[in-house]
Design a protein around this motif. Structure first.
Motif, short mmCIF file in Angstrom:
data_model
loop_
_atom_site.label_atom_id
_atom_site.label_comp_id
_atom_site.label_asym_id
_atom_site.label_seq_id
_atom_site.Cartn_x
_atom_site.Cartn_y
_atom_site.Cartn_z
N ASN A 1 0.67 13.93 34.77
CA ASN A 1 1.21 13.80 36.11
C ASN A 1 2.79 14.30 36.10
N ARG B 1 5.51 16.93 37.54
CA ARG B 1 5.77 18.02 38.66
C ARG B 1 6.40 19.33 37.83
N ASP C 1 3.59 22.12 37.78
CA ASP C 1 2.89 22.79 38.75
C ASP C 1 3.00 23.97 38.72
N THR D 1 -5.05 17.04 45.95
CA THR D 1 -4.10 16.64 45.12
C THR D 1 -2.77 17.22 45.27
N ALA D 2 -2.72 18.74 45.32
CA ALA D 2 -1.70 19.55 45.44
C ALA D 2 -1.00 19.36 46.77
N ARG E 1 1.04 16.16 46.77
CA ARG E 1 2.07 16.22 45.71
C ARG E 1 3.19 17.32 46.39
N ASN E 2 3.00 17.87 47.60
CA ASN E 2 3.73 19.11 47.96
C ASN E 2 3.90 20.06 46.92
N ASP E 3 2.65 20.26 46.18
CA ASP E 3 2.97 21.35 45.20
C ASP E 3 2.25 22.90 46.03
#
Length: 491
Positions: A156, A158, A161, A194-195, A198-200
């Motif tokens: 987990n 960032r 990504d 999930t992305a 998470r703002n991915d």
């Protein structure tokens, strides 16, 4: 071992020793190992400084790195970056190289004492997966992709990504080559959720494109349209992902009879695609674009079919365009019979079948311009239709749709064409100018949106607090000096 680079290039003599090529290959492999080690340092720098642009730079060079990979290079990287207990899990995916003993001995002595960062581990694992895909080792690629998926899902971070987004693409590619795309759809949907949370943005863009490709592979156009309507494609995604998304969007709109919107999306996809690379993608988009233009009633320019990179791939579509332009139903049927398998492979066969109505309309328009009065029997003969009643129905529908300016006389049994009016007395010129102006405005807006600037570049032009204090102090001293000069001049 120190590797030196020279700028002079010497040609090899014909009587060079037989072992020279092997030595050069060994030096090249060692140099490639050093370059990929430098890329791993860039990834470590990105993690320590929390700057993803270093990872993005490494991933942009992945096509070049991909051509330098072989068993010797991958073994050398694994021996240098991983400790003894973690090597076996990766070495099982690398092909056995009998001639790489010297290179292995040079790199095995510098084995790592601790595990690398998760980002470096994922990157080396991703290189191994790419190598397996290039060698068409699909069973090993599936096992490698599953192992890499477990590594990414368990972390987990960032900083992973961008690497995870690249993995999603190759994971979907392995499933497509193995004809198992339907089995990974649930995983892609869960990772998209999930992305999004998470703002991915990069992972979100790649996952949306993978899902759209998954749906379109099985001709699930309704599900693909629902996905597009429910999710928002990130604006800051890369141009490559935008080009893929616009192409898939064009296919969806064309299947739902929205040819104008599909044409707009396909033109934008061609504009965002790399102009000097991605030749296969540009050919695929251009094929669909030609069919959509024909469905809109337009004839593509001949210059498109004369391009060096498009001439061979667009040859069947050039014959199709000629058949539609002349309104020849017989030639249209021959083109479908000769190039039907290729059209099915290009996913354009269903759309091309709809062009039969356009061919008939073109033929009826040419008949209306050539004859002031003609019977349905003669129209059926020219169209290649057995029944005169069917020809009469076709003419009636063409008159209702505005394809031809004519009237049907049932008592006399003929079609009478009306005199052609001046087109400048109608709204056609105004509509044409409006279409061109809208295209130019849309091009300007897309160009403004595509402008990119380095992060925090505006801060370079702003002065810091210390510089501002120095400037203010200098201004005060200058004001005092000017005041003293004024006092000296006027006693």
């Amino acid at each position: 071992m120190v590797i030196t680079e020279t700028t002079d290039v010497e040609m090899k003599s014909a009587d060079s020793p037989p072992g020279t090529e092997a030595v050069d290959k060994k030096d090249t492999d060692l140099q490639n190992i050093v370059e990929i080690r430098e890329q791993s340092r860039q990834i470590e720098k990105a993690v320590s400084n929390k700057e993803n642009r270093f990872i993005s730079r490494v991933l942009r060079g992945l096509p070049t790195t991909r051509r330098k990979l072989n068993g010797i290079v991958l073994k050398g990287l694994i021996n240098q970056l991983f400790p003894q207990g973690e090597k076996d899990a990766l070495l099982c995916f690398v092909e056995d190289t009998s001639g790489g003993s010297d290179a292995d001995s040079n790199t095995r002595s510098r084995s790592a004492t601790k595990s690398p960062l998760p980002e470096v581990d994922v990157y080396i694992h991703l290189l191994i997966l790419v190598r397996l895909i290039d060698n068409n080792k699909l069973p090993e690629a599936e096992r490698c992709a599953q192992a890499l998926m477990q590594k990414i899902v368990s972390q987990n971070r960032r900083s992973l990504d961008l690497l995870a987004a690249k993995f999603y693409f190759y994971y979907s590619r392995v499933a497509e080559l193995s004809n198992k795309l339907d089995s990974i759809r649930g995983f892609l949907l869960s990772r998209l959720r999930t992305a999004t949370l998470r703002n991915d943005f990069e992972g979100q863009a790649v996952l949306i494109n993978c899902l759209l490709r998954n749906y379109l592979h099985y001709s699930l156009y309704d599900q693909a349209e629902k996905l597009v309507s429910k999710c928002v494609f990130p604006e800051i995604a890369s141009n490559n992902e935008w080009a893929r998304f616009l192409y898939y969007l064009g296919r969806i709109k064309a299947a739902h009879l929205e040819y104008g919107v599909a044409h707009k999306h396909l033109v934008q996809a061609m504009r965002k695609a790399p102009q000097n690379a991605a030749v296969g993608f540009r050919q695929t988009v251009q094929k669909l674009l030609v069919v959509v233009e024909l469905l809109l009633g337009n004839i593509p320019e001949r210059q498109i079919f004369r391009q060096a990179t498009m001439r061979r791939s667009l040859a069947p579509y050039f014959q199709l365009t000629q058949a539609v332009r002349m309104g020849n139903l017989q030639r249209f049927g021959e083109v479908l019979e000769n190039f039907g398998p290729q059209f099915r492979q290009d996913h354009t066969f269903t759309l091309i079948l709809r062009l039969r109505h356009n061919v008939i309309k073109t033929a009826v328009r040419s008949i209306g311009l050539s004859y002031s009065r003609i019977s349905p029997q003669d129209i059926a003969k020219k169209l290649g239709i057995d029944s005169a009643e069917d020809a009469e129905f076709i003419v009636a529908k063409s008159i209702r749709d505005g394809v031809v300016e004519a009237t049907l006389d049932p008592s006399g049994g003929y079609m009478r064409s009306k005199e052609s009016t001046d087109i400048y007395c109608t709204k056609e010129p105004q509509n044409a100018f409006h279409q061109r102006i809208a295209f130019c405005l849309d091009l300007h807006n897309q160009s403004v949106k595509a402008m990119r600037y380095p992060p925090k570049a505006y801060g370079k032009e702003l002065e810091s607090a210390e510089e501002r204090r120095e400037r203010e102090q200098q201004d005060l001293e200058l004001a005092k000096e000017m005041a003293e000069e004024d006092d000296d001049g006027f006693p």
